[in-house]
Design an enzyme around this catalytic site. Structure first.
Site, PDB file in Angstrom:
ATOM      1  N   CYS A  62       0.652  -1.305   0.018  1.00 25.45           N
ATOM      2  CA  CYS A  62       0.029  -0.083  -0.090  1.00 25.45           C
ATOM      3  C   CYS A  62       0.736   1.124   0.012  1.00 25.45           C
ATOM      4  O   CYS A  62       0.307   2.239  -0.307  1.00 25.45           O
ATOM      5  CB  CYS A  62      -0.816  -0.067   1.070  1.00 25.45           C
ATOM      6  SG  CYS A  62      -1.956  -1.647   1.336  1.00 25.45           S
ATOM      7  N   HIS A  80      -2.675   7.433   6.349  1.00 26.75           N
ATOM      8  CA  HIS A  80      -3.143   6.079   5.457  1.00 26.75           C
ATOM      9  C   HIS A  80      -4.517   5.940   5.846  1.00 26.75           C
ATOM     10  O   HIS A  80      -5.103   5.724   5.029  1.00 26.75           O
ATOM     11  CB  HIS A  80      -2.232   4.963   6.072  1.00 26.75           C
ATOM     12  CG  HIS A  80      -2.255   3.779   5.033  1.00 26.75           C
ATOM     13  ND1 HIS A  80      -2.055   3.982   3.687  1.00 26.75           N
ATOM     14  CD2 HIS A  80      -2.434   2.398   5.263  1.00 26.75           C
ATOM     15  CE1 HIS A  80      -2.168   2.822   3.156  1.00 26.75           C
ATOM     16  NE2 HIS A  80      -2.353   1.802   4.227  1.00 26.75           N
ATOM     17  N   HIS A 129      -9.694   2.594  -0.390  1.00 26.06           N
ATOM     18  CA  HIS A 129      -8.172   2.276  -0.176  1.00 26.06           C
ATOM     19  C   HIS A 129      -8.032   1.639  -1.645  1.00 26.06           C
ATOM     20  O   HIS A 129      -8.337   0.547  -1.968  1.00 26.06           O
ATOM     21  CB  HIS A 129      -8.087   1.552   0.796  1.00 26.06           C
ATOM     22  CG  HIS A 129      -6.766   1.074   1.102  1.00 26.06           C
ATOM     23  ND1 HIS A 129      -5.708   1.548   0.448  1.00 26.06           N
ATOM     24  CD2 HIS A 129      -6.113   0.162   2.138  1.00 26.06           C
ATOM     25  CE1 HIS A 129      -4.429   1.067   0.820  1.00 26.06           C
ATOM     26  NE2 HIS A 129      -4.556   0.308   1.935  1.00 26.06           N
TER      27      HIS A 129
END
Length: 638
Positions: free
Chosen positions: A280, A436, A474
């Site tokens: 990620c 995040h 995401h």
């Protein structure tokens, strides 16, 4: 003296819309915009979603009715809001009520043998031991089963996860150019990279003729590769479904293919290329590579990006099995006081609140970096600067997916650099974090602890934290690209996006020195000097980028190059700004196709002009200098 990497162009596409000129950002804060900006935002989304088209100076709906921009806003505004950002997964991807799979079963005869006819070409190469095969004719056989036999039965079942951050409904990137069965992630790459390059306002041929071919670089990738049916996903599924793999599925499935597509079909680059993969944190891994190369002077132009198209039944089921995704039943449990019959899909992601998992999204984001001298020389837009990116692993771990210590190192180093660049007071009062912020119980505890401890160490009492995954989901490897584009939006429109799903901060969030806001925070265009972009990836892939506001970058460049250089730059930038405005207008109208130059301008080895000291590439004014520096002069043998 290190060169400063400045952001001269940016573009992309996610569930909020097109990125260039802050269009996606405007969708996130749309209720804070002026009436004129709202109308323009709705107009851009309406053309992107193919609700209206522009022809001969007029906007028309799909029935041919002529509409004004204000009428488009009034007529389609509700539809646009409902079909952007997080929402129920569209059947364009798969039917969440009937997700396909193969049911294993063992069939047994009930006294009498089981018999069926089958075409000979459908017979398996390895006949099961329980089968008895008798030829009927040259084309068919009779199969008799007396004992048990294992079979797979095509079946469906309801998905336990129904939410994703999908591109605006009606936006089909592959329809905008000759996509030739490209995986969706590469279709999005073509759109996003084209958007970023055109947003510079300077023709690409002008840029590439200012620098040697090997001074240009492209660093882009996807963290998981291309896993839909046109990529590796189709390749892997084909044998189990009785299908044949195609010749394109394997090569187009590589994770670095976004960089390859930009080089081969968009800019025709013979410069440096590469695709870093860091789960990620992938976008920031690519950005770190570009920043290092520009700082050193090794490259002068770098295109940085990531593209991720993970909305497939298999990927969603994989993350659900890990316990990572917000499942429908858990979302209903969180909202049980509301007595909902189905989840509120738009509120599935709840960073730093009471939550139950992340919500997957698709996105492709690209930026263009110049070194500071080239930006001034060409009068390029300066949207901000990236002085550095820090990456650290977690050390020994109990679980490969659990967080560890690396993010404390990246955040603290980023904060330290920011303080050195803009001052302690600016760090304390004019910086903010793009977290995040996945929306999982583990993330809300661990990431908030990182931020809070760093804030204490730097005597920051009320550090503002934003997390835009509540809007766009995401997007895995592209996630930090979403964050960066949102940071640029703050400097253009003066708002830090609120975490709109944050009805209540969870008890286990560490926020003594943090400021977590549900509503958008108005800070003004120059109210924030720095934004720290944070990424936490599976496997211990931690990265934090320092991003500087455009007003800070210009002040730094004036200190380095002098007031007269900045004055000359601003004069050059006037014409460039006109070009930028023209592209923004065309993009809003939906009248400009992505750049895709398949088979055009192909150069062969015999076309090069080579000497002992240089290689001249056709179409490039500057030659490649072969007189490379020898870093091992002290031990060279000749």
């Amino acid at each position: 003296m290190s060169r400063l990497p400045v952001i001269t162009g940016f573009g992309g596409i996610n569930s909020a819309g097109r990125s260039s000129f802050h269009n996606a950002f405007r969708r996130m804060i749309i209720d804070q915009l002026s009436s004129a900006d709202q109308t323009d935002a709705y107009l851009g989304l309406a053309t992107l979603m193919q609700l209206v088209s522009y022809d001969a100076g007029q906007y028309k709906d799909n029935n041919g009715n002529i509409l004004t921009p204000e009428q488009i806003k009034n007529q389609f505004g509700s539809h646009i809001r409902e079909n952007t950002l997080l929402r129920k997964i569209s059947t364009d991807f798969f039917d969440v009520k009937a997700m396909p799979f193969q049911q294993q079963a063992c069939i047994k005869s009930n006294g009498a043998p089981i018999e069926f006819k089958i075409r000979n070409r459908h017979l398996p190469n390895d006949i099961p031991l329980s089968w008895r095969v008798s030829a009927i004719n040259d084309q068919e056989s009779l199969v008799t089963i007396k004992d048990a036999s294992d079979i797979l039965i095509p079946d469906t079942r309801a998905s336990l996860v129904s939410t994703a951050g999908q591109l605006p409904s009606g936006m089909r990137p592959g329809s905008l150019y000759a996509s030739r069965h490209h995986p969706r992630g590469l279709q999005m790459t073509v759109f996003a990279a084209s958007d970023a390059i055109r947003s510079i306002g300077i023709d690409w041929d002008v840029i590439r003729n200012k620098v040697a071919p090997d001074k240009i670089a492209v660093y882009a990738s996807s963290s998981m590769g291309q896993l839909d049916d046109n990529g590796s996903g189709g390749l892997i599924k084909a044998p189990g479904l009785g299908k044949r793999a195609t010749s394109k599925q394997l090569p187009l499935g590589f994770a670095e293919m976004p960089a390859d597509f930009v080089n081969a079909y968009i800019i025709g680059s013979a410069g440096a290329t590469g695709g870093m993969v860091g789960a990620c944190a992938t976008f920031l891994y690519n950005l770190e590579h570009a920043v290092r190369d520009i700082q050193s002077g090794k490259r002068r132009v770098a295109i940085v990006g990531a593209a991720e198209a993970p909305i497939t039944a298999e990927i969603i089921e994989g993350y659900r099995t890990m316990g990572a995704l917000a499942q429908d039943a858990d979302l209903l449990e969180l909202d049980k006081h509301k007595n909902l019959s189905e989840p509120d899909y738009s509120r599935a992601c709840r960073p730093f609140g009471y939550n139950c998992g992340f919500t997957i999204g698709e996105s492709a984001q690209f930026i263009v970096l110049f070194d500071d001298e080239l930006a001034l020389e060409l009068g390029a837009p300066i949207h901000g600067a990236v002085p550095d990116v820090y990456i650290n692993a977690d050390g020994y771990k109990k679980s490969i997916s659990s967080p560890g210590i690396g993010n404390y190192l990246t955040m603290a180093k980023a904060a330290n650099l920011a303080a050195q660049l803009v001052g302690e007071q600016s760090l304390k009062h004019k910086s903010f974090i793009h977290a995040h912020g996945t929306g999982t119980p583990q993330n809300r505890t661990t990431e908030s602890h990182v931020f809070n401890e760093v804030a204490k160490a730097f005597s920051i009492d009320n550090w503002l934290v934003s997390s835009i995954k509540c809007y766009v989901g995401h997007s895995l490897g592209a996630a930090a690209g979403d964050q960066l584009l949102a940071a640029l939006g703050t400097w253009a429109y003066g708002y830090v996006p609120g975490i709109f799903t944050l009805d209540e901060i969870a008890d286990d969030v560490n926020d003594s020195n943090l400021r977590l806001e549900q509503n958008h925070t108005e800070v003004g265009n120059d109210g924030m000097d720095v934004s720290l972009l944070n990424s936490k990836g599976f496997g211990g892939n931690n990265a934090t980028a320092v991003t500087l506001a455009p007003h800070v970058a210009l002040r730094m460049l004036e200190k380095r190059h002098g007031a007269s250089a900045i004055k000359a730059y601003k004069n050059l930038n006037e014409n460039v700004s006109i070009n930028c405005a023209n592209y923004a207008k065309e993009a809003t109208q939906g009248t400009i196709a992505p750049i895709y130059q398949f088979g055009e301008g192909v150069i062969n080895g015999e076309d090069l002009a080579m000497t002992r000291n240089s290689i001249q590439v056709p179409g490039c004014d500057k030659a490649v200098n072969l007189e490379v520096d020898n870093p091992f002069q002290d031990c060279a043998l000749d």
